[in-house]
Design an enzyme around this catalytic site. Structure first.
Site, PDB file in Angstrom:
ATOM      1  N   HIS A 195       0.876  -1.169   0.000  1.00 11.22           N
ATOM      2  CA  HIS A 195       0.000   0.000   0.000  1.00 11.22           C
ATOM      3  C   HIS A 195       0.914   1.220   0.000  1.00 11.22           C
ATOM      4  O   HIS A 195       2.025   1.158   0.526  1.00 11.22           O
ATOM      5  CB  HIS A 195      -0.833  -0.046   1.292  1.00 11.22           C
ATOM      6  CG  HIS A 195      -1.917   0.977   1.376  1.00 11.22           C
ATOM      7  ND1 HIS A 195      -1.687   2.270   1.749  1.00 11.22           N
ATOM      8  CD2 HIS A 195      -3.251   0.875   1.147  1.00 11.22           C
ATOM      9  CE1 HIS A 195      -2.845   2.926   1.747  1.00 11.22           C
ATOM     10  NE2 HIS A 195      -3.811   2.104   1.389  1.00 11.22           N
TER      11      HIS A 195
ATOM     12  N   ASP B 126       2.993  -4.898   8.075  1.00 12.48           N
ATOM     13  CA  ASP B 126       1.789  -4.072   7.996  1.00 12.48           C
ATOM     14  C   ASP B 126       0.581  -5.008   8.038  1.00 12.48           C
ATOM     15  O   ASP B 126       0.312  -5.733   7.085  1.00 12.48           O
ATOM     16  CB  ASP B 126       1.848  -3.270   6.683  1.00 12.48           C
ATOM     17  CG  ASP B 126       0.545  -2.544   6.386  1.00 12.48           C
ATOM     18  OD1 ASP B 126      -0.441  -2.732   7.122  1.00 12.48           O
ATOM     19  OD2 ASP B 126       0.519  -1.793   5.397  1.00 12.48           O
TER      20      ASP B 126
ATOM     21  N   GLN C 140      -4.579  -5.246   6.689  1.00 11.18           N
ATOM     22  CA  GLN C 140      -5.562  -6.111   6.031  1.00 11.18           C
ATOM     23  C   GLN C 140      -5.741  -7.452   6.718  1.00 11.18           C
ATOM     24  O   GLN C 140      -6.718  -8.150   6.490  1.00 11.18           O
ATOM     25  CB  GLN C 140      -5.134  -6.376   4.577  1.00 11.18           C
ATOM     26  CG  GLN C 140      -5.266  -5.174   3.680  1.00 11.18           C
ATOM     27  CD  GLN C 140      -6.690  -4.672   3.629  1.00 11.18           C
ATOM     28  OE1 GLN C 140      -7.644  -5.449   3.610  1.00 11.18           O
ATOM     29  NE2 GLN C 140      -6.858  -3.367   3.614  1.00 11.18           N
TER      30      GLN C 140
ATOM     31  N   LYS D   6     -10.454  -1.627  10.590  1.00 11.06           N
ATOM     32  CA  LYS D   6     -10.581  -2.769   9.679  1.00 11.06           C
ATOM     33  C   LYS D   6     -11.125  -3.982  10.427  1.00 11.06           C
ATOM     34  O   LYS D   6     -11.428  -5.009   9.833  1.00 11.06           O
ATOM     35  CB  LYS D   6      -9.212  -3.147   9.096  1.00 11.06           C
ATOM     36  CG  LYS D   6      -8.439  -1.999   8.499  1.00 11.06           C
ATOM     37  CD  LYS D   6      -8.708  -1.833   7.029  1.00 11.06           C
ATOM     38  CE  LYS D   6      -7.700  -0.852   6.450  1.00 11.06           C
ATOM     39  NZ  LYS D   6      -8.024  -0.478   5.084  1.00 11.06           N
TER      40      LYS D   6
ATOM     41  N   CYS E 253      -4.690   2.394  -3.818  1.00 17.11           N
ATOM     42  CA  CYS E 253      -3.470   2.922  -3.191  1.00 17.11           C
ATOM     43  C   CYS E 253      -2.307   1.954  -3.347  1.00 17.11           C
ATOM     44  O   CYS E 253      -1.468   1.816  -2.449  1.00 17.11           O
ATOM     45  CB  CYS E 253      -3.695   3.253  -1.714  1.00 17.11           C
ATOM     46  SG  CYS E 253      -4.936   4.497  -1.461  1.00 17.11           S
TER      47      CYS E 253
END
Lengths: 405, 141
Positions: free
Chosen positions: A122, A199, A202, A225, A363
């Site tokens: 991202h 990261d 997600q 999220k 993104c």
């Protein structure tokens, strides 16, 4: 608890609304999840009953708010299996966490040091590192991916050397849904004493990462999220790094003692938590974690995998439809295009039919450049979605195709 | 025809349709008849910012009127531009500057008018008015 989809859907007030005269079919979960009433109630309860500033007040409200906020931190520690409570740092979200670490490494990196990032990041996990490299003279290297949208690990190993100081990879790609083999990525990086930041924006709505087992140095994620509110997230930072990295922002909360000659910083995690935090957000994040664990991640993933499999089969039956991200390990994201039709056009038509999908480059422009496409239509499923909603999506895409070709 | 007359004509045409699908299909058809921009003019400086799809807009002065040509890689966007071009092309700069865009609401495309909408209808109108303003300034000088 058994998986009762109707009972779960009843927890989410928004799922009963209509959009453009159709029942809402919300398939943009990779952008943000919807919120169950348990989380909404936690927010209302906080502001209705014990809103106060934390960590300082001697009065009862302040104590109640502090207790609830710190109880949420404890829940997060247990959920992610961090060794110490003070390794959980509250942030404004994933991007904030990444920038906090990047800022710290600006003091550590030297010219010609190398940092490795993956080809499927991202923008928020590319731009801060580019800025960091510009500032320090370090070099940014990229792990390439294959046509299926999987990272090529043999190429990754070639990039590693004693110059490598940092590796940044997302746990799951937001644009493709690929689950990256982070265990191997972390292990290989550590062979060269390089630190790893994962990261998890997600992943955390699908996977319950065991941070001690992963032996990861930094792990970042966002509450929104995972059924929590926006504007709050966590940065897990291994204790040794927490001591090494300088503070990100100066202000209240992060100090031990202040005189005009010198300020000494507070202990972890407060060293990195300057200013009044998102107290309500942190508490609601805790409520979201409880909610998800109450359903159970096994049940969540089982249901989402069924939706993914069904959606993939049904969508692929539409002539001219291509799915991007076809790796073995994948979460419930279907990124697709129909030959000769712009993704934006499809998104516009399906929205008129009450279906929320994301269109565009998500993104992650480097991924779109890789496939030489302007963008994709992305449907991302959560545990509260149903097979009937997949059918509605497929029908809407067919209708869009008919209108647009 | 004046801008107001063309707008009235469009409102009339779109009022024949009962539902959004027919309106969109008609708009997509209008897009197909769009006076296409010359391929050599599809350069980055002709791109309108703020659109998720690519939109190229070119303008020139013919006699005392502004002539627009445009293209897009998305057909709904192309339909929207076709509507705008029908309204604003071949008009005097001052008439373009004075025109309002209330007709968009009346032909059922209001949802595209939101400034946050990624299709950039607002940016397209703004860009057309910018060109008109530039020509108007030239005329005055």
């Amino acid at each position: 608890m058994s998986f009762n989809i109707q009972k779960i859907r009843n927890d989410f007030p928004i799922l009963s609304r209509e959009v453009n005269g159709h029942p809402l079919v919300y398939l943009d979960n990779a952008a943000t999840s919807q919120k169950p009433k348990q989380v909404i109630d936690a927010i209302v309860d906080y502001y209705s009953n014990y809103n106060a500033n934390i960590h300082r007040g001697v009065h009862t409200l302040s104590q109640e708010a502090t207790d609830a906020y710190e109880a949420a931190r404890k829940k997060l520690q247990e959920h992610f299996n961090a060794k110490y409570l003070h390794e959980i740092i509250f942030t404004a979200g994933t991007t904030h966490g990444i920038n906090l670490v990047a800022n710290g490494f600006a003091e550590i990196l030297k010219k010609d040091d190398e940092v490795i990032v993956s080809a499927m990041e991202h923008h928020s996990n590319i731009v801060p590192w580019q800025m960091l490299c510009e500032k320090t003279g370090a070099v940014l290297k990229v792990i390439p991916m294959n046509e299926e949208g999987e990272l090529i690990l043999s190429e990754y190993e070639k990039l590693l050397s004693n110059k490598t100081k940092l590796v940044f990879v997302n746990h799951i790609s937001n644009a493709l849904g690929t689950i990256n083999p982070i265990e191997k990525i972390i292990q290989k990086a550590h062979e060269y004493n390089a630190a790893v930041l994962i990261d998890g924006a997600q992943s955390c709505s699908h996977i319950k990462p065991d941070l001690q087992k992963l032996d990861v140095d930094f792990y970042v994620t966002s509450a929104h999220k995972m059924c929590g509110p926006t504007g709050v997230g966590i940065l897990y930072m291994k204790e040794s790094w927490g001591k090494k990295l300088p503070p990100y922002q100066g202000g209240g909360e992060m100090i031990a003692e202040v005189t005009f000659e010198k300020t000494t910083y507070a202990v972890l995690p407060h060293k990195f938590e300057a200013g009044t935090p998102n107290i309500c957000g942190g508490i609601a994040f805790g409520a979201a974690i409880d909610y998800l664990n109450n359903i159970g991640f096994e049940a969540i993933v089982k249901h989402e995998d069924q939706l993914l499999k069904y959606a993939t089969e049904q969508l692929l039956a539409i002539p001219g439809l291509t799915i991007y991200g076809t790796g073995q390990a994948k979460t419930s994201v279907v990124s697709f295009n129909i030959e000769g039709i712009h993704p934006y056009d499809i998104g516009t038509i399906v929205d008129k039919l009450g279906i929320a999908v994301r269109t565009g480059h998500h993104c992650a422009q480097p991924i779109m450049d890789f496939y030489k496409i302007p963008g994709t239509v992305r449907a991302s499923f959560a545990f509260y979605n149903t097979v009937e909603e997949v059918d509605a999506l497929v029908k809407a895409v067919q209708k869009a195709k008919m209108m647009l070709s | 025809m004046t801008i107001e007359e063309i707008q009235e004509e469009l409102i009339d045409e779109f009022s024949m349709f009962d539902d959004w699908m027919q309106r969109y299909e008609y708009m997509i058809d209008l897009g197909k008849s769009l006076p296409l921009i010359d391929e050599s003019l599809k350069t980055d400086d002709k791109l309108i910012k703020g659109c998720q799809s690519k939109v190229w807009l070119h303008s020139e002065m013919k006699d005392d009127k502004v002539v627009f040509t445009a293209d897009s890689d998305a057909v709904i966007t192309k339909g929207i531009i076709a509507v705008l071009i029908r309204v604003f092309s071949n008009q005097k700069p001052q008439a373009i500057l004075d025109a309002n865009t209330n007709f968009i609401d009346e032909i059922g495309l209001k949802e595209h008018l939101s400034p946050t909408r990624a299709n950039g209808l607002v940016s397209m109108i703004k860009q057309m008015k910018m060109y008109a303003l530039a020509y108007q300034t030239q005329v005055k000088n």
